[in-house]
Design a protein around this motif. Structure first.
Motif, PDB file in Angstrom:
ATOM      1  N   GLN A  15       0.844  -1.192   0.000  1.00 31.53           N
ATOM      2  CA  GLN A  15       0.000   0.000   0.000  1.00 31.53           C
ATOM      3  C   GLN A  15       0.877   1.239   0.000  1.00 31.53           C
ATOM      4  O   GLN A  15       1.810   1.346   0.782  1.00 31.53           O
ATOM      5  CB  GLN A  15      -0.910   0.007   1.239  1.00 31.53           C
ATOM      6  N   GLN A  71       1.198   5.305   0.426  1.00 22.44           N
ATOM      7  CA  GLN A  71       0.578   6.488   0.987  1.00 22.44           C
ATOM      8  C   GLN A  71       1.347   7.715   0.531  1.00 22.44           C
ATOM      9  O   GLN A  71       2.585   7.708   0.499  1.00 22.44           O
ATOM     10  CB  GLN A  71       0.541   6.417   2.512  1.00 22.44           C
ATOM     11  N   VAL A 126       1.579  11.983   1.034  1.00 23.56           N
ATOM     12  CA  VAL A 126       1.204  13.112   1.878  1.00 23.56           C
ATOM     13  C   VAL A 126       1.797  14.373   1.285  1.00 23.56           C
ATOM     14  O   VAL A 126       3.026  14.505   1.198  1.00 23.56           O
ATOM     15  CB  VAL A 126       1.684  12.923   3.322  1.00 23.56           C
ATOM     16  N   SER A 185       5.269   6.706   1.082  1.00 24.86           N
ATOM     17  CA  SER A 185       5.663   5.561   1.890  1.00 24.86           C
ATOM     18  C   SER A 185       5.054   4.316   1.263  1.00 24.86           C
ATOM     19  O   SER A 185       4.025   4.383   0.600  1.00 24.86           O
ATOM     20  CB  SER A 185       5.214   5.714   3.339  1.00 24.86           C
ATOM     21  N   GLY A 186       5.716   3.202   1.463  1.00 21.56           N
ATOM     22  CA  GLY A 186       5.210   1.945   0.937  1.00 21.56           C
ATOM     23  C   GLY A 186       5.851   1.494  -0.349  1.00 21.56           C
ATOM     24  O   GLY A 186       5.790   0.309  -0.687  1.00 21.56           O
ATOM     25  N   TYR A 191      -2.636   5.732  -6.708  1.00 21.39           N
ATOM     26  CA  TYR A 191      -2.661   6.289  -5.352  1.00 21.39           C
ATOM     27  C   TYR A 191      -2.629   7.807  -5.423  1.00 21.39           C
ATOM     28  O   TYR A 191      -2.000   8.379  -6.306  1.00 21.39           O
ATOM     29  CB  TYR A 191      -1.459   5.780  -4.547  1.00 21.39           C
ATOM     30  N   GLY A 235      -2.600  11.593  -2.959  1.00 18.74           N
ATOM     31  CA  GLY A 235      -2.526  12.303  -1.693  1.00 18.74           C
ATOM     32  C   GLY A 235      -3.841  13.022  -1.435  1.00 18.74           C
ATOM     33  O   GLY A 235      -4.774  12.964  -2.239  1.00 18.74           O
ATOM     34  N   GLN A 236      -3.878  13.721  -0.327  1.00 18.24           N
ATOM     35  CA  GLN A 236      -5.120  14.368   0.098  1.00 18.24           C
ATOM     36  C   GLN A 236      -5.354  15.700  -0.624  1.00 18.24           C
ATOM     37  O   GLN A 236      -6.470  16.227  -0.590  1.00 18.24           O
ATOM     38  CB  GLN A 236      -5.101  14.595   1.618  1.00 18.24           C
TER      39      GLN A 236
END
Length: 124
Positions: A1, A3, A5, A25-26, A113, A115-116
């Protein structure tokens, strides 16, 4: 997974500069196609810059060429977007995306994937 940020957005005046960061990360950023996208109100999400997994080559949308620079720091597993000479039309939510595909794609749907997102507002 994986992530992601993001950080570094904010309010800046026309002509100013900001640097966005996307810490992963990951998985290593060098093993993924990494893109910075932006979405302004009422508009579709668009790819503004990307750095490719294979050779680290870069892509820029015409609207940001010469003003934005994408880079990556493999030791920090982070991708950056340096933005200078900012314009009001650069105002948007900026998001970084990571694609595990071997092939490089421009479309958001190809990215696995996200980020926010971070808001960038350029005031005149």
């Amino acid at each position: 997974q994986v992530q992601l940020v993001e950080s570094g957005g904010g309010l800046v005046q026309v002509g100013g500069a900001l640097r966005l960061s996307c810490a992963a990360s990951g998985r290593a950023v060098s093993a993924m196609n990494m893109g910075w996208f932006r979405q302004a109100p009422g508009k579709e999400r668009e790819l503004v810059a990307a750095i490719k997994r294979m050779d680290g080559s870069t892509y820029y949308a015409d609207s940001v060429k010469g003003r934005f620079t994408i880079s990556r720091d493999n030791a920090k597993n982070t991708v950056y977007l340096q933005m200078i000479s900012l314009k009001p039309e650069d105002t948007a939510v900026y998001s970084c995306g990571a694609s595990l595909s071997i092939t490089f794609y421009y479309t958001p749907s190809a990215y696995d994937y996200w980020g926010q997102g971070t808001q960038v507002t350029v005031s005149s």
